[in-house]
Design an enzyme around this catalytic site. Structure first.
Site, PDB file in Angstrom:
ATOM      1  N   GLU A 401      42.826  58.005  64.078  1.00 26.27           N
ATOM      2  CA  GLU A 401      43.887  58.998  64.019  1.00 26.27           C
ATOM      3  C   GLU A 401      43.505  60.186  64.888  1.00 26.27           C
ATOM      4  OE1 GLU A 401      44.317  60.277  60.047  1.00 26.27           O
ATOM      5  OE2 GLU A 401      44.559  58.259  59.226  1.00 26.27           O
ATOM      6  N   HIS A 486      40.213  56.783  51.573  1.00 30.13           N
ATOM      7  CA  HIS A 486      40.975  55.549  51.379  1.00 30.13           C
ATOM      8  C   HIS A 486      40.210  54.551  50.513  1.00 30.13           C
ATOM      9  CE1 HIS A 486      42.802  56.436  55.645  1.00 30.13           C
ATOM     10  NE2 HIS A 486      43.335  57.202  54.714  1.00 30.13           N
ATOM     11  N   ASN A 524      45.829  53.241  57.448  1.00 30.35           N
ATOM     12  CA  ASN A 524      46.024  54.033  56.230  1.00 30.35           C
ATOM     13  C   ASN A 524      46.702  53.132  55.196  1.00 30.35           C
ATOM     14  OD1 ASN A 524      46.254  55.616  58.767  1.00 30.35           O
ATOM     15  ND2 ASN A 524      45.968  57.306  57.344  1.00 30.35           N
TER      16      ASN A 524
END
Length: 546
Positions: A401, A486, A524
């Site tokens: 990201e 996560h 994600n």
């Protein structure tokens, strides 16, 4: 549900150290690229009563739990949801429900007396500070080898992420959930999840001119100059609202440094989507500041569930015992896994199989920053919502990201959260001596992630003649290798459960959250958690309900 007598910690000056502390906290906020929150919450209802009998009890109000509650309610089932965190529906003394990431206060962290920002340093100075103990929105839960960041409150992880709503590449899905029919997921359940979550994409033309995304355009240039694929990433932010923020016609939220500790406007958390629909059925009740401590078979059928009600300093103020016909474990990968290994080890649910607690991973999360040249400024104004990434998954095992560093000053820095194909998996076990669950993760197990991320950033640094930043994580470190945003696994689908989340050994017990996904989602994970929950609850309603 806020104690307004608790102090906020607003900035009182602009000394260099004070400024660094203020801006550094925002850096911590942006690191959670991929999660968070509501502008207003639904009104509270009376909490669950001691001695109640309920058809369905859902432990947790995150993605999986919210899907289960909505679909069960639509099928005519009365649902009680139990949430350990607060219902974030009352403004603090500043008039806002959520604080800015630049000024973390008592609302920011879960039962800590000192903040623990994901970016711990800025320009070499530590940025954490003392705060009053409170049931704040972000839990930095420490295990032996890793800190796991999790959302606390009605809406769970959707309160504390950057909202990056990514569907895995079809070609990668078999490695994520090998026992699940990919055709069904991509034809039915991913579209259903994306619609339910309100997923959208930034306007590319606006992106190209918006001051707040200069950092992302620099990331695009550097990625493409080094031969990497760069891509826009969907999100659950209201992009029209962000345009209004930029134009000065709406109250600033993403452009005011709001994300890690909640977002007061613009972001579509579960409170505005699945949970709003669930409550509108009139069949869903949420009990906030309640924590399930035990689940065991009840005489005469169903399950006896023991629940502690807590106050905003974490003290137990009441203990309730209720009976549930069915129980859905949706406390998140960590919460569900910890509870299940406890219940098996202590004899409450001894017939759970030996897969419970296993297959836990951290989605290969690793962070780094790069120092750019003066001719590549990344912008003073940066949106807290990431919208793009660098894809080297097939060649190097990493997706990065392009994350913001919204300090309010020009840093010439590019910052990234990478998701990698880290193969390491840990196990939760019950520690009878401490009365807590332990996790076997080792910090050294992040080395594969670092190596995979380096396939991107070593090449970019070589091409651009730039270097890594070493002032963000303390100790002259290049990589933050001690955290995850996560968490996944611990009650893996088709191992600890059947192929639809039914726990082996007990009829009427289900896992329906990220604990089902074996350690890595390749992106994600919250869209995959939501889509899998949609798949599983559809089957459960069709086959298990009378």
């Amino acid at each position: 549900m806020g104690d307004k007598t608790l102090p906020g910690n607003s900035s009182r000056g602009i000394s260099r150290r004070g400024f660094i502390g203020r801006t550094g906290s925002i850096l911590g906020a942006v690191a959670l690229a991929g999660h968070i929150t509501p502008a207003q919450a639904a009104p509270a209802t009376a909490p669950i009563a001691d001695g109640a009998r309920v058809p369905a009890l859902v432990i947790g109000t995150g993605y999986g739990g919210s899907v289960a509650a909505l679909r069960l309610a639509q099928a005519g089932v009365d649902v009680q949801m139990i949430e350990m965190g607060m219902s974030w529906d009352t403004p603090g003394s500043d008039g806002k429900i959520f604080p800015k990431v630049t000024t973390p206060d008592y609302r920011s962290f879960w039962l800590r007396t000192r903040t623990k920002a994901p970016l711990s340093n800025f320009l070499g100075f530590p940025i954490d500070k003392d705060v009053p103990k409170y049931t704040g929105i972000l839990d930095a839960e420490d295990f032996a080898g890793i800190t796991v960041y999790q959302g606390r409150g009605v809406g769970g992880g959707s309160l504390v992420n950057g909202g990056m709503a990514v569907t895995p590449k079809r070609a990668n899905f078999a490695a994520v959930l090998p026992s699940v029919d990919a055709d069904e997921m991509y034809a039915t359940y991913y579209p259903r999840a994306n619609a339910g979550l309100g997923v959208g994409m930034i306007d590319p033309a606006w992106f190209d001119t918006a001051d707040c995304y200069q950092f992302s355009r620099v990331g695009r240039k550097h990625a493409q100059r080094s031969g990497f694929a760069w891509t826009f990433v969907p999100d659950v932010y209201d992009w029209d609202y962000m345009k209004q923020e930029a134009a000065g016609t709406a109250t600033k939220s993403a452009l005011a440094g709001e994300i890690l500790y909640g977002n007061n406007h613009g972001k579509k958390s579960l409170v505005q989507t699945y949970l709003a629909q669930a409550r509108a059925t009139g069949k869903v009740t949420i009990s906030a500041l309640h924590k399930v401590t035990s689940v065991s078979p009840a005489t005469g059928g169903g399950y006896t569930v023991t629940i502690d009600q807590i106050n905003t300093t974490g003290d137990t103020v009441a203990t309730k015992t209720v009976t549930a016909d069915r129980v859905f474990f949706a406390a998140g990968s960590v919460g569900t896994s910890k509870l299940l290994v406890k219940l098996k080890a202590t004899g409450a649910l001894p017939n759970l199989n030996n897969e419970v607690g296993k297959g836990w991973g951290e989605n290969g999360n690793v962070m780094c920053g790069r120092a750019n040249h003066l001719w590549d400024p990344t912008g003073k104004l940066q949106s807290t919502i990431p919208c793009s990434g660098i894809d080297n998954w097939d060649a190097g095992g990493a997706f990065a990201e392009v994350a913001p560093l919204p300090t309010g000053i020009e840093t010439y820095a590019s910052f990234y959260l990478s998701i990698t194909k880290n193969p390491n998996r840990a196990e939760f076990t019950w520690n009878a001596a401490t009365g807590k669950a332990d996790l076997s993760w080792q910090t050294a197990w992040k080395q594969p992630s670092i190596g995979m991320a380096k396939t991107i950033f070593d090449k970019i640094n070589s091409k651009e003649g730039t270097i890594y930043r070493t002032d963000l994580f303390g100790g002259n470190k290049i990589w933050n290798d001690t955290l995850t945003y996560h968490p996944l696994g611990g009650a893996v689908l088709n191992k600890a459960t059947d192929n639809y989340g039914r726990l082996h050994g007990y009829t009427g017990l289900y896992v329906i959250d990220g604990a089902l996904i074996p350690g890595n989602a390749s992106v994600n994970p919250f869209v995959t958690i939501t889509a899998l929950a949609e798949r599983n609850i559809e089957k459960i309603i069709a086959t298990d309900l009378p």
